[in-house]
Design a protein around this motif. Structure first.
Motif, PDB file in Angstrom:
ATOM      1  N   PRO A 197       2.521  -1.577  32.636  1.00 28.75           N
ATOM      2  CA  PRO A 197       1.781  -0.683  32.089  1.00 28.75           C
ATOM      3  C   PRO A 197       1.170   0.058  33.249  1.00 28.75           C
ATOM      4  CG  PRO A 197       0.700  -2.770  31.568  1.00 28.75           C
ATOM      5  CD  PRO A 197       2.122  -2.994  32.243  1.00 28.75           C
ATOM      6  N   VAL A 198       1.288  -0.564  34.321  1.00 28.87           N
ATOM      7  CA  VAL A 198       0.589   0.193  35.590  1.00 28.87           C
ATOM      8  C   VAL A 198       1.692   1.003  36.373  1.00 28.87           C
ATOM      9  CG1 VAL A 198      -0.470  -0.230  37.861  1.00 28.87           C
ATOM     10  CG2 VAL A 198      -0.861  -1.707  36.175  1.00 28.87           C
ATOM     11  N   ILE A 199       1.426   2.274  36.292  1.00 31.76           N
ATOM     12  CA  ILE A 199       2.274   3.485  36.428  1.00 31.76           C
ATOM     13  C   ILE A 199       2.837   3.149  38.065  1.00 31.76           C
ATOM     14  CG2 ILE A 199       2.455   6.023  36.902  1.00 31.76           C
ATOM     15  CD1 ILE A 199       0.727   6.263  34.709  1.00 31.76           C
ATOM     16  N   GLU A 200       1.703   2.902  39.008  1.00 31.08           N
ATOM     17  CA  GLU A 200       1.999   2.562  40.378  1.00 31.08           C
ATOM     18  C   GLU A 200       3.077   1.584  40.556  1.00 31.08           C
ATOM     19  OE1 GLU A 200      -1.302   5.047  39.821  1.00 31.08           O
ATOM     20  OE2 GLU A 200      -0.968   3.327  38.938  1.00 31.08           O
ATOM     21  N   HIS A 201       3.288   0.470  39.638  1.00 26.48           N
ATOM     22  CA  HIS A 201       3.939  -0.404  39.857  1.00 26.48           C
ATOM     23  C   HIS A 201       5.698  -0.168  39.395  1.00 26.48           C
ATOM     24  CE1 HIS A 201       0.788  -3.991  39.475  1.00 26.48           C
ATOM     25  NE2 HIS A 201       0.701  -3.260  40.342  1.00 26.48           N
ATOM     26  N   ARG A 202       5.447   0.840  38.233  1.00 31.83           N
ATOM     27  CA  ARG A 202       6.834   1.334  37.968  1.00 31.83           C
ATOM     28  C   ARG A 202       7.259   2.361  38.983  1.00 31.83           C
ATOM     29  NH1 ARG A 202       4.065   2.429  33.070  1.00 31.83           N
ATOM     30  NH2 ARG A 202       4.924   4.563  33.532  1.00 31.83           N
ATOM     31  N   GLU A 203       6.368   3.014  39.463  1.00 30.31           N
ATOM     32  CA  GLU A 203       6.587   4.019  40.617  1.00 30.31           C
ATOM     33  C   GLU A 203       7.132   3.508  42.010  1.00 30.31           C
ATOM     34  OE1 GLU A 203       4.754   7.915  42.806  1.00 30.31           O
ATOM     35  OE2 GLU A 203       3.573   6.616  41.491  1.00 30.31           O
ATOM     36  N   LYS A 204       6.676   2.380  42.262  1.00 32.68           N
ATOM     37  CA  LYS A 204       7.097   1.361  43.501  1.00 32.68           C
ATOM     38  C   LYS A 204       8.637   0.998  43.194  1.00 32.68           C
ATOM     39  CE  LYS A 204       5.118  -1.616  47.055  1.00 32.68           C
ATOM     40  NZ  LYS A 204       4.226  -2.310  47.412  1.00 32.68           N
ATOM     41  N   LEU A 205       8.835   0.550  42.018  1.00 33.24           N
ATOM     42  CA  LEU A 205       9.933  -0.238  41.433  1.00 33.24           C
ATOM     43  C   LEU A 205      11.134   0.621  41.717  1.00 33.24           C
ATOM     44  CD1 LEU A 205      11.548  -2.715  40.345  1.00 33.24           C
ATOM     45  CD2 LEU A 205      10.908  -1.519  37.883  1.00 33.24           C
ATOM     46  N   ALA A 206      10.755   1.903  41.378  1.00 31.96           N
ATOM     47  CA  ALA A 206      11.833   2.956  41.482  1.00 31.96           C
ATOM     48  C   ALA A 206      12.345   3.427  42.833  1.00 31.96           C
ATOM     49  CB  ALA A 206      11.257   4.247  40.884  1.00 31.96           C
ATOM     50  N   ALA A 207      11.493   3.111  43.727  1.00 27.55           N
ATOM     51  CA  ALA A 207      12.034   3.071  45.257  1.00 27.55           C
ATOM     52  C   ALA A 207      13.004   1.974  45.595  1.00 27.55           C
ATOM     53  CB  ALA A 207      11.055   3.494  45.946  1.00 27.55           C
ATOM     54  N   CYS A 208      13.079   0.927  44.983  1.00 31.08           N
ATOM     55  CA  CYS A 208      13.623  -0.379  45.340  1.00 31.08           C
ATOM     56  C   CYS A 208      15.165  -0.445  45.308  1.00 31.08           C
ATOM     57  CB  CYS A 208      13.157  -1.534  44.422  1.00 31.08           C
ATOM     58  SG  CYS A 208      11.424  -1.852  44.606  1.00 31.08           S
ATOM     59  N   PRO A 209      15.837  -0.852  46.293  1.00 30.50           N
ATOM     60  CA  PRO A 209      17.226  -0.947  46.277  1.00 30.50           C
ATOM     61  C   PRO A 209      18.106  -1.870  45.293  1.00 30.50           C
ATOM     62  CG  PRO A 209      16.510  -2.163  48.297  1.00 30.50           C
ATOM     63  CD  PRO A 209      15.196  -1.684  47.375  1.00 30.50           C
ATOM     64  N   GLY A 210      19.075  -1.599  45.018  1.00 31.59           N
ATOM     65  CA  GLY A 210      19.932  -2.591  44.130  1.00 31.59           C
ATOM     66  C   GLY A 210      19.336  -3.014  42.780  1.00 31.59           C
ATOM     67  N   LEU A 211      18.688  -1.958  42.098  1.00 36.65           N
ATOM     68  CA  LEU A 211      18.219  -2.100  40.618  1.00 36.65           C
ATOM     69  C   LEU A 211      19.368  -2.432  39.736  1.00 36.65           C
ATOM     70  CD1 LEU A 211      15.332   0.314  40.747  1.00 36.65           C
ATOM     71  CD2 LEU A 211      14.996  -2.152  40.874  1.00 36.65           C
ATOM     72  N   PRO A 212      19.261  -3.325  38.724  1.00 34.31           N
ATOM     73  CA  PRO A 212      20.155  -3.238  37.575  1.00 34.31           C
ATOM     74  C   PRO A 212      20.218  -2.018  37.216  1.00 34.31           C
ATOM     75  CG  PRO A 212      18.700  -5.024  37.637  1.00 34.31           C
ATOM     76  CD  PRO A 212      18.189  -4.081  38.588  1.00 34.31           C
ATOM     77  N   ALA A 213      21.580  -1.882  36.504  1.00 36.20           N
ATOM     78  CA  ALA A 213      21.735  -0.428  35.844  1.00 36.20           C
ATOM     79  C   ALA A 213      20.837  -0.211  34.610  1.00 36.20           C
ATOM     80  CB  ALA A 213      23.131  -0.303  35.124  1.00 36.20           C
ATOM     81  N   ASP A 214      20.443  -1.212  33.801  1.00 38.23           N
ATOM     82  CA  ASP A 214      19.613  -1.136  32.714  1.00 38.23           C
ATOM     83  C   ASP A 214      18.164  -0.766  33.020  1.00 38.23           C
ATOM     84  OD1 ASP A 214      19.721  -3.984  33.587  1.00 38.23           O
ATOM     85  OD2 ASP A 214      18.195  -4.164  31.995  1.00 38.23           O
ATOM     86  N   VAL A 215      17.826  -1.281  34.188  1.00 39.02           N
ATOM     87  CA  VAL A 215      16.555  -1.040  34.789  1.00 39.02           C
ATOM     88  C   VAL A 215      16.549   0.605  35.443  1.00 39.02           C
ATOM     89  CG1 VAL A 215      14.936  -1.275  36.854  1.00 39.02           C
ATOM     90  CG2 VAL A 215      16.062  -3.236  35.313  1.00 39.02           C
ATOM     91  N   VAL A 216      17.416   0.926  35.817  1.00 39.06           N
ATOM     92  CA  VAL A 216      17.493   2.407  36.471  1.00 39.06           C
ATOM     93  C   VAL A 216      17.669   3.402  35.208  1.00 39.06           C
ATOM     94  CG1 VAL A 216      19.042   4.019  37.334  1.00 39.06           C
ATOM     95  CG2 VAL A 216      19.058   2.004  38.337  1.00 39.06           C
ATOM     96  N   GLU A 217      18.223   2.635  34.051  1.00 33.60           N
ATOM     97  CA  GLU A 217      18.317   3.856  32.709  1.00 33.60           C
ATOM     98  C   GLU A 217      16.692   3.937  32.257  1.00 33.60           C
ATOM     99  OE1 GLU A 217      20.714   5.633  31.269  1.00 33.60           O
ATOM    100  OE2 GLU A 217      21.722   5.058  33.200  1.00 33.60           O
ATOM    101  N   ARG A 218      15.859   2.574  32.325  1.00 32.28           N
ATOM    102  CA  ARG A 218      14.671   2.954  31.610  1.00 32.28           C
ATOM    103  C   ARG A 218      13.575   3.639  32.675  1.00 32.28           C
ATOM    104  NH1 ARG A 218      14.694  -3.598  31.075  1.00 32.28           N
ATOM    105  NH2 ARG A 218      12.467  -3.629  30.777  1.00 32.28           N
ATOM    106  N   LEU A 219      13.895   3.539  33.884  1.00 32.05           N
ATOM    107  CA  LEU A 219      13.221   4.264  34.830  1.00 32.05           C
ATOM    108  C   LEU A 219      13.365   5.761  34.768  1.00 32.05           C
ATOM    109  CD1 LEU A 219      13.265   1.766  37.902  1.00 32.05           C
ATOM    110  CD2 LEU A 219      11.302   2.367  36.485  1.00 32.05           C
TER     111      LEU A 219
END
Length: 506
Positions: free
Chosen positions: A101-123
């Motif tokens: 629920p913390v936007i800053e956490h999702r935003e930081k995740l979005a910059a991470c390398p090698g994310l799973p395809a389903d996570v990329v879709e959600r972001l």
């Protein structure tokens, strides 16, 4: 924070058990220094992360932590730092933070390398545009291409800055051709349009940049998108050349730095009224010989100085520039790439400016090096003085002939002997810059360092030098100047017993 503790935290001779005691203090400033110690053990890194949560990013960056050391439920920032640095490619962690629920956490995740395809879709479908924009900035070519048609202009701007975005997509984002119009931007998200943000906006909670504007066409965000695409080396040449006469100075400036410009575009930018544009162009390796020679007569000094740094500048032009422009003591790219024959020719030139440029090289043949060291021009000698492997007698001769003019550069020679450094330290009139060079020199002796303590800018350097007498180091620990006390505490010659007493007493 006590400056002595800061110095101790950086001291390379600090015993491991004392590092443990500093970790236990739980101080953020100390933790930042400890996290970067080369000898910090894994157990100590884990303890530091537990003691000071803010240290986790530094430890993650240094590769001191693993996924097993962090609990993402209780240390989310630490877990995200590990993901960001690629030290924890855990799909479970990524999926956990994708729903955070913390936007800053999702935003930081979005910059991470090698994310799973389903996570990329959600972001990519995140309800907060900041998250989507962060993903667009770092994601793969395929996802970047898809996000180029996102309805929010801020996402498109991030796509334009992503060097992984396919070239044809970058061209489309830059020109707008083939893409549906953006429907929203950061300005119309907040304000009724038309709106131009007051550069002197009095609202404390306002985060719009000065001049941000939207009349329905999202013009300021559009401009930022064009700037990002022009600055992106992956954007095709044919897509950028049309901006050569654009009214925006920032866009022309970004264009001037691109190394893929055709000659006609370079020629038009060379006539730009802004010297900043011409200066960036002057360093551009895309320039041909004729345009380089034209810019060598530019009325602006900075343009001529930047031209001297162009790797393709002809040697005769460079020599002329050196005689009329303050270039500084630096090895220019064209001099660094000069052939052995060119080096010999320059070193034998009757023009001292040419000899001075050549003297900046540190790989000269012994005969060329020695001839420049014996030069009759002080500026040439000053340039060659730091050259490694010059003999002490030649360095002493330089000092005898030119004194304070070359003292600092002689002191900067890595092979200068302790005796020579002492002679420079005693030189009258005192050469202040030379004292600073001595204070950081590996061969500096105690007498030379004591002389350096008389100069305000050399004092901290001398205080941290291992050759400074122990009694003086200990005395400086209580110096009224906090910088001096910290430097003395960081001195590797400080005895372990004194370090222990300092940690126990503070």
């Amino acid at each position: 924070m006590n400056p002595v503790l800061r110095g101790l935290a950086a001291n390379p001779s600090m015993p491991s058990e004392l590092i443990d005691r500093l970790i236990a203090l739980g101080d953020r400033d100390i933790a930042e220094i400890l996290a970067r110690r080369a000898d910090l053990g894994h157990a100590q890194a884990v303890a530091l992360a537990a003691s000071v949560e803010e240290s986790v990013p530094w430890l993650a960056y240094e590769g001191r932590l693993t996924a097993a050391d962090i609990d993402p439920a209780t240390q989310p920032d630490g877990a995200l730092d590990l993901l960001t640095e690629g030290h924890a490619r855990s799909p479970e962690w990524a999926r956990l933070f994708a729903d955070d629920p913390v936007i800053e956490h999702r935003e930081k995740l979005a910059a991470c390398p090698g994310l799973p395809a389903d996570v990329v879709e959600r972001l990519a479908a995140d309800p907060d545009v900041r998250v989507v924009a962060e993903l667009a900035l770092w994601t793969t070519p395929r996802t970047a291409a898809r996000l180029a048609s996102h309805p929010h202009a801020a996402v498109r701007r991030a796509v334009a800055a992503n060097e992984a975005t396919p070239p044809d997509v970058l061209a489309a984002v830059l020109t707008g051709e083939g893409l549906p119009p953006a429907r929203r931007c950061p300005v119309c998200d907040r304000e009724e349009t038309p709106f131009v943000h007051d550069p002197h906006c009095p609202r404390l909670d306002c985060d719009l940049p000065p001049g941000a504007a939207c009349d329905g066409s999202h013009e300021s965000t559009r401009h930022d998108t064009e700037l990002a695409a022009l600055s992106n080396p992956a954007t095709p040449t044919e897509a950028v050349v049309g901006f050569v006469d654009h009214p925006s100075l920032l866009l022309r400036w970004a264009l001037a730095a691109r190394p893929d410009l055709p000659p006609d575009v370079c020629a038009r930018l060379a006539e730009d009224l802004n010297p900043g544009v011409r200066g960036d162009l002057a360093e551009n390796p895309a320039l041909d010989d004729a345009l380089i020679r034209a810019l060598a007569t530019d009325r602006d000094h900075e343009v001529r100085r930047r031209l001297a740094h162009n790797p393709r500048v002809p040697l005769d032009v460079l020599t002329h520039l050196a005689g009329t422009t303050r270039i500084g003591a630096t090895l220019l790219p064209r001099i660094a790439s000069a052939s052995p024959d060119e080096v010999e020719e320059l070193a034998a030139s009757p023009d001292p400016a040419a000899r001075m440029l050549t003297a900046q090289r540190r790989d000269l043949a012994p005969a060329v090096r020695d001839a420049l060291a014996d030069d009759s021009d002080a500026k040439v000698v000053k340039s060659i003085a730091p050259h490694p492997s010059l003999t002490d007698s030649r360095l002493s001769s330089m000092l005898d002939r030119y004194g304070s003019q070359v003292a600092a550069r002689v002191a900067a020679n890595p092979d200068a002997s302790p005796a020579l450094l002492e002679a420079i330290a005693r030189h009258e009139p005192a050469a202040r810059k030379a004292l600073r060079e001595i204070a950081r020199h590996r061969h500096a002796s105690a007498p030379a360092l004591l002389a350096c303590l008389q100069d305000p800018r050399a004092r901290p350097l001398a205080a941290a030098h291992a050759a400074l007498p122990q009694a003086v180091i200990e005395e400086l620990l209580t110096d009224a100047d906090a910088e001096m006390a910290e430097a003395a505490a960081a001195n590797p010659s400080l005895p372990p017993g004194v370090m222990s007493d300092l940690v126990s007493g503070l």
